[in-house]
Design an enzyme around this catalytic site. Sequence first.
Site, PDB file in Angstrom:
ATOM      1  N   LYS A   1       0.831  -1.205   0.000  1.00  0.00           N
ATOM      2  CA  LYS A   1       0.000   0.000   0.000  1.00  0.00           C
ATOM      3  C   LYS A   1       0.863   1.252   0.000  1.00  0.00           C
ATOM      4  CE  LYS A   1      -3.622   2.419   2.561  1.00  0.00           C
ATOM      5  NZ  LYS A   1      -4.642   2.325   3.640  1.00  0.00           N
TER       6      LYS A   1
ATOM      7  N   HIS B   1     -11.276 -24.441 -37.743  1.00  0.00           N
ATOM      8  CA  HIS B   1     -12.443 -23.996 -36.975  1.00  0.00           C
ATOM      9  C   HIS B   1     -12.747 -24.952 -35.826  1.00  0.00           C
ATOM     10  CE1 HIS B   1     -13.303 -20.604 -39.560  1.00  0.00           C
ATOM     11  NE2 HIS B   1     -13.117 -21.396 -40.606  1.00  0.00           N
TER      12      HIS B   1
END
Length: 528
Positions: A134, A285
């Site tokens: 932090k 595909h």
Amino acid sequence: MKALLSVSDKTGIVEFAQALHALGVQLLSTGGTAKLLADQGLPVTEVAEVTQFPEMLDGRVKTLHPKVHGGLLARRALPEHMAALKEHGIETIDLLVVNLYPFEATVAKPGCTLADAIENIDIGGPAMVRSAAKNWQDVGVITAADQYEAVIAELKAAGKLSDKLRFALSVAAFNRISQYDGAISNYLSSVQFEGEKLGEAYVPERAAFPGQSNTQFVKIQDLRYGENSHQQAAWYRDLYPAPGSLATGVQLQGKELSYNNIADADAAWECVKSFDAPACVIVKHANPCGVAVGQDAHEAYAKAFQTDPTSAFGGIIAFNRPVDKAAAEAVSKQFVEVLMAPDFTAEALEIFKSKVNVRLMKIALPENYGSVRNALETKRVGSGLLLQSADNHELALADLKVVTVKQPTPEELNDLLFAWKVAKFVKSNAIVFCKNGMTMGVGAGQMSRLDSARIASIKAEAAKLSLQNTVVASDAFFPFRDGLDVVVDAGATCVAQPGGSMRDQEVIDAANERGVAMVFTGVRHFRH
């Protein structure tokens, strides 16, 4: 400058601490880490000396103290923060080196008790990491040994860490905390709690699917676009990818992989990995349009290409053996989007140098590559996720149940096993004709199994392949005899299907009437 070092995994920590000490960094530490550093002759101050409070509760409490977290969280640019530190006799901590208790490794061990799992949940470590991360503008937080080198390099060059590195370290730290907490949540929410059995030696039963699923993925790359050009996309890998999986591959040449390239490449790669013999799979595909085994990569490719040369154009090709000169020369004659193999010879690489757009992927295969697969499969649905165990079932010869008067020949049985492997990777409804370790016709993705059977026959005819004396695999049962009649009319003499239809006997009777062999596998392979 002060550094607080408290690590579970001590890989490289002595060398890192020595480098810090040489740069004039004061070392603070805890427990086993402090002892290790002191034993190596490094001047190290125990955190207990700083906090004036001893480690207690078997080490559960040692760093949860204002003199630790104040030193990590104080913002140096705020006078009121610095004044508060001075008032309470707290000194700043500029570097935090923490890796966490080995929770993931502990619960992965067979026979892990609930008590061992709980004891390996780190409390103080994550709290310190969050504090330091932090306050990244003032504190560098190191959570992995592979970060040591970059930290030392910058300290040597500039005497401090750059904003860029501190921020990157902070992001990595929060990611690690997220991974850690996710692993704890996954484990605990999978435990089948039985209070009457609790005790130090209690090994809990665990549900296959936890009450909360916390998956962790790491981005490999942003993609130019998704399935279509108006969609955005990125490629992620598992936090701990399986050896030999597509995400572990290295692209040797060619254009950047597209979203569709990756999806089709995975289909080809997973299929080719299912064969022990030298094999080649060509995908278009997401469906295999040609699969074959051979004496070597070249023969396997030549047979696979014959199945459907039209669909192979612009396809994805995968080998489970290194690509040599002969195979490369054959493949280079067609348009291929992606070519994957465990390796490429120097001659093969030279052949593809002039085809700069061909994407070559090298994916190292472990020795037991056939058994290394994803354990779970996911499918996204509206505001939800479907999660299932992966379809990793392997059919053995002993699993086949002959249900007709006519018995399959040994050659037909071998081809049936081959056809069944291919059918597992063909979109349902799937019909696969095979002969001599080669696909002869593939029907995929139709709403009707009857249509898939017809399409497979049409494709074989277009490729000028005879379906006489072929075998057929159907990924699910024949609901009526009409599908069977189509494949027999085309030339099939032996059929494999799961069985389980209300009309099984009707289909068996039809097979006997037509004089063909049929086996039930007892397993279906829907692939939507």
